[in-house]
Design a protein around this motif. Structure first.
Motif, mmCIF file in Angstrom:
data_model
loop_
_atom_site.group_PDB
_atom_site.id
_atom_site.type_symbol
_atom_site.label_atom_id
_atom_site.label_comp_id
_atom_site.label_asym_id
_atom_site.label_seq_id
_atom_site.Cartn_x
_atom_site.Cartn_y
_atom_site.Cartn_z
ATOM 1 N N VAL A 93 0.494 -10.162 1.116
ATOM 2 C CA VAL A 93 -0.155 -10.541 0.060
ATOM 3 C C VAL A 93 -0.906 -10.817 -0.495
ATOM 4 C CG1 VAL A 93 0.386 -9.609 -2.931
ATOM 5 C CG2 VAL A 93 1.288 -8.189 -1.168
ATOM 6 N N GLY A 94 -0.103 -12.629 0.102
ATOM 7 C CA GLY A 94 -0.237 -13.600 -0.549
ATOM 8 C C GLY A 94 -1.833 -14.309 0.593
ATOM 9 N N GLY A 95 -2.049 -13.813 1.561
ATOM 10 C CA GLY A 95 -2.718 -14.046 2.706
ATOM 11 C C GLY A 95 -4.051 -13.499 2.118
ATOM 12 N N MET A 96 -3.944 -12.164 1.608
ATOM 13 C CA MET A 96 -4.725 -10.843 1.433
ATOM 14 C C MET A 96 -5.551 -11.921 0.276
ATOM 15 S SD MET A 96 -4.730 -7.411 -1.189
ATOM 16 C CE MET A 96 -4.384 -8.749 -2.020
ATOM 17 N N VAL A 97 -5.476 -12.121 -1.017
ATOM 18 C CA VAL A 97 -5.756 -13.133 -1.726
ATOM 19 C C VAL A 97 -6.375 -14.467 -1.572
ATOM 20 C CG1 VAL A 97 -5.043 -14.404 -4.165
ATOM 21 C CG2 VAL A 97 -4.247 -11.955 -3.952
ATOM 22 N N ALA A 98 -5.997 -14.886 -0.453
ATOM 23 C CA ALA A 98 -6.391 -16.427 -0.129
ATOM 24 C C ALA A 98 -7.279 -16.215 0.569
ATOM 25 C CB ALA A 98 -5.080 -17.842 0.573
ATOM 26 N N VAL A 99 -7.824 -15.194 1.360
ATOM 27 C CA VAL A 99 -8.537 -15.212 1.807
ATOM 28 C C VAL A 99 -9.904 -14.142 0.956
ATOM 29 C CG1 VAL A 99 -9.883 -13.847 4.612
ATOM 30 C CG2 VAL A 99 -7.372 -15.263 3.802
ATOM 31 N N GLY A 100 -8.926 -13.459 0.494
ATOM 32 C CA GLY A 100 -9.686 -12.373 -0.192
ATOM 33 C C GLY A 100 -11.239 -12.027 -0.048
ATOM 34 N N LEU A 101 -10.469 -10.880 1.243
ATOM 35 C CA LEU A 101 -11.569 -10.393 2.348
ATOM 36 C C LEU A 101 -11.599 -8.877 1.745
ATOM 37 C CD1 LEU A 101 -11.418 -11.313 6.143
ATOM 38 C CD2 LEU A 101 -13.131 -11.381 4.586
ATOM 39 N N ALA A 102 -12.714 -7.850 1.422
ATOM 40 C CA ALA A 102 -12.409 -6.766 0.794
ATOM 41 C C ALA A 102 -13.062 -5.598 1.811
ATOM 42 C CB ALA A 102 -13.225 -6.381 -0.309
ATOM 43 N N GLY A 103 -12.983 -4.441 1.950
ATOM 44 C CA GLY A 103 -13.252 -3.270 2.205
ATOM 45 C C GLY A 103 -15.223 -2.448 2.351
ATOM 46 N N PRO A 104 -15.379 -0.879 2.465
ATOM 47 C CA PRO A 104 -16.718 -0.826 2.100
ATOM 48 C C PRO A 104 -16.456 -0.910 1.480
ATOM 49 C CG PRO A 104 -15.390 0.049 4.475
ATOM 50 C CD PRO A 104 -13.999 -0.613 3.606
ATOM 51 N N ARG A 105 -15.032 -0.267 -0.183
ATOM 52 C CA ARG A 105 -15.571 0.009 -0.991
ATOM 53 C C ARG A 105 -16.104 -1.380 -1.973
ATOM 54 N NH1 ARG A 105 -10.878 2.311 -2.081
ATOM 55 N NH2 ARG A 105 -11.334 4.855 -1.559
ATOM 56 N N GLU A 153 -9.779 -2.256 -0.678
ATOM 57 C CA GLU A 153 -9.752 -1.837 0.627
ATOM 58 C C GLU A 153 -9.330 -2.682 1.535
ATOM 59 O OE1 GLU A 153 -11.613 2.240 1.895
ATOM 60 O OE2 GLU A 153 -12.777 0.759 0.807
ATOM 61 N N PRO A 154 -8.413 -4.147 0.927
ATOM 62 C CA PRO A 154 -8.474 -4.895 1.706
ATOM 63 C C PRO A 154 -7.918 -5.258 3.302
ATOM 64 C CG PRO A 154 -6.892 -4.890 0.543
ATOM 65 C CD PRO A 154 -7.870 -4.018 0.108
ATOM 66 N N PRO A 155 -9.169 -5.239 4.460
ATOM 67 C CA PRO A 155 -8.088 -5.531 5.612
ATOM 68 C C PRO A 155 -6.461 -5.536 5.723
ATOM 69 C CG PRO A 155 -10.026 -7.046 6.074
ATOM 70 C CD PRO A 155 -9.806 -6.299 4.458
ATOM 71 N N ALA A 156 -6.273 -5.546 7.339
ATOM 72 C CA ALA A 156 -5.032 -5.981 7.437
ATOM 73 C C ALA A 156 -4.990 -6.139 8.954
ATOM 74 C CB ALA A 156 -3.804 -5.120 7.595
ATOM 75 N N PHE A 157 -6.043 -6.107 9.669
ATOM 76 C CA PHE A 157 -6.353 -6.537 11.040
ATOM 77 C C PHE A 157 -5.260 -6.440 11.712
ATOM 78 C CE2 PHE A 157 -9.609 -9.418 8.920
ATOM 79 C CZ PHE A 157 -10.825 -8.497 9.164
ATOM 80 N N GLY A 158 -4.343 -5.523 11.842
ATOM 81 C CA GLY A 158 -3.073 -5.382 13.171
ATOM 82 C C GLY A 158 -2.155 -5.532 12.419
ATOM 83 N N GLY A 159 -1.825 -5.048 11.405
ATOM 84 C CA GLY A 159 -1.113 -4.823 10.396
ATOM 85 C C GLY A 159 0.234 -6.068 9.823
ATOM 86 N N ALA A 160 -0.305 -6.544 10.453
ATOM 87 C CA ALA A 160 1.037 -8.252 9.967
ATOM 88 C C ALA A 160 0.359 -8.527 8.941
ATOM 89 C CB ALA A 160 0.151 -9.386 10.855
ATOM 90 N N ASN A 174 1.077 -0.938 0.318
ATOM 91 C CA ASN A 174 -0.129 0.197 -0.367
ATOM 92 C C ASN A 174 0.980 1.093 0.253
ATOM 93 O OD1 ASN A 174 -2.433 -1.145 -0.141
ATOM 94 N ND2 ASN A 174 -2.643 -1.389 2.141
ATOM 95 N N ALA A 175 1.954 1.252 0.675
ATOM 96 C CA ALA A 175 2.516 2.665 0.752
ATOM 97 C C ALA A 175 3.432 2.779 -0.378
ATOM 98 C CB ALA A 175 4.248 2.319 1.622
ATOM 99 N N THR A 176 4.096 1.033 -1.633
ATOM 100 C CA THR A 176 4.002 1.592 -2.688
ATOM 101 C C THR A 176 3.791 2.003 -3.389
ATOM 102 O OG1 THR A 176 5.289 -0.271 -2.581
ATOM 103 C CG2 THR A 176 5.146 0.357 -4.496
ATOM 104 N N LEU A 177 1.919 2.126 -3.712
ATOM 105 C CA LEU A 177 1.270 2.497 -4.338
ATOM 106 C C LEU A 177 1.019 3.965 -4.141
ATOM 107 C CD1 LEU A 177 -1.487 -0.804 -4.185
ATOM 108 C CD2 LEU A 177 0.537 0.227 -6.211
#
Length: 355
Positions: A101-113, A91-98, A78-81
């Motif tokens: 990218v692989g986990g974001m795709v594997a779980v597939g959760l998205a945010g308000p947008r 807007e995928p959640p980070a849930f504490g910042g840890a 996100n900082a690079t972008l």
């Protein structure tokens, strides 16, 4: 002093560990940042940690595509972008910042947008994955056509690591909106849904809508003129933009309720439901968060009757986290698992028994 992002290709180690597991028949529990371990069923297996395989592989802002290794922290991506004035629109959640990218795709959760910009799956253009045959393959429209009619790179989104080990992913990104405004109005839930329906018909530039504690919170994004015009029509009080970060990361006071947390995914424009507990309406009403002590069957039956489904976000020993699949769909899932991971190496049982 500026800290340069870490970049490391550790794919050979990952392939070797999968090969060893295949030879010995040892199941593997895939872990990135472990930020979403509360979702899904518990996995028993040898730990396969992806965090050392990290870094942005390629990024040309003019192409609106970024490719990163699976262990790359989502915050780093996100900082690079952000430095280039771009973003992951879902807007995928980070849930504490840890989160990675692989986990974001594997779980597939998205945010308000998500209803206005698409899901994580919609952003995936291609990927590299280690299969249950210990083969490191590349899939995606930019590289090669997928076999057997499957868009493998998108199948992996939301699979919770049960189909293969993602090692690299290419994602579509978008420029940040030119203008943003956030506001809050005192409305009951029925009034909020009626207003949102009217704004949808008027094509107002809404990019997030949440109703909680008797107030409708709205975010507007787009050109300066369209946002200003929508603001004049809607009115309301100014809302701090961090509200949407707190909603995405479950930091609002609503989520502090000790009762079990359910997420009900419903068809767009669904009417209000009589839910057994405290509720928060997200995604303009298509996603409803419920805090309740009711038996697991109750929210599931309510969601099913409305044409949706319910997921438990609170681990519970006596109930499955995900809505049971119909027999025909479960059979398809098992056939897909057999094709991509025939020995059942990856995250066995994380989604459902036998998957």
């Amino acid at each position: 002093m500026r800290i340069e992002p870490v970049s490391m290709d550790d794919s050979e180690r990952l392939v070797a560990e999968v090969s060893q597991a295949l030879a010995s028949g040892t199941p593997l529990a895939i872990r990135g940042g472990n930020s979403k371990a509360f979702l899904g069923r518990a996995v028993q297996g040898a730990l396969l940690d992806t965090r050392s395989h990290r870094g942005v592989v390629s990024y040309d802002p003019t192409e609106l595509v970024i490719t990163a290794r699976a262990g790359t922290p989502l915050a780093e991506l996100n900082a690079t972008l952000d430095a280039a004035g771009q973003m992951l629109p879902c807007e995928p959640p980070a849930f504490g910042g840890a989160a990675t990218v692989g986990g974001m795709v594997a779980v597939g959760l998205a945010g308000p947008r998500r209803p206005w910009s698409g899901s994580v799956r919609d952003l995936v253009l291609g990927c590299r994955v280690i299969t249950g045959h210990a083969k490191h393959l590349r899939f995606g429209g930019e590289v090669m056509k997928n076999v057997a009619g499957y868009d493998v790179s998108r199948l992996l989104a939301g699979s919770f690591g049960c189909l293969g080990l993602i090692t690299e992913v290419s994602l579509k990104v978008l420029p940040k909106p030119r203008a943003t405004a956030c506001l809050s109005l005192e409305l009951d839930a029925d009034e909020a849904l009626r207003e949102l329906s009217a704004w949808r018909r008027a094509v107002l530039p809404v990019s997030a809508a949440c109703h909680v504690d008797g107030r409708l919170h709205v975010r507007l994004e787009g050109g300066a003129g369209s946002v200003a015009s929508a603001l004049e029509r809607i009115g309301g009080e100014q809302l701090e933009p961090c509200f949407w970060d707190d909603l995405r990361e479950h930091r609002l006071a609503f989520f502090d309720d000790p009762r079990r947390l359910w997420r009900l995914s419903l068809p767009n424009a669904s009417p209000l439901l009589d839910l057994p507990g405290a509720t928060l309406l997200d995604w303009g009403g298509a996603q409803r968060w419920l805090k309740s002590d009711a038996p697991a069957a109750t929210p599931r039956q309510i969601a099913h009757a409305a044409g949706g489904h319910a997921t438990s976000f609170t681990p519970h020993p006596d109930a499955e986290p995900f809505t049971p699949l119909p027999p025909a769909l479960l059979r398809f899932h098992r056939q897909l698992k057999q094709q991509l991971d025939p020995r059942g190496l990856f995250n066995p049982g994380r989604l459902y028994a036998g998957l």
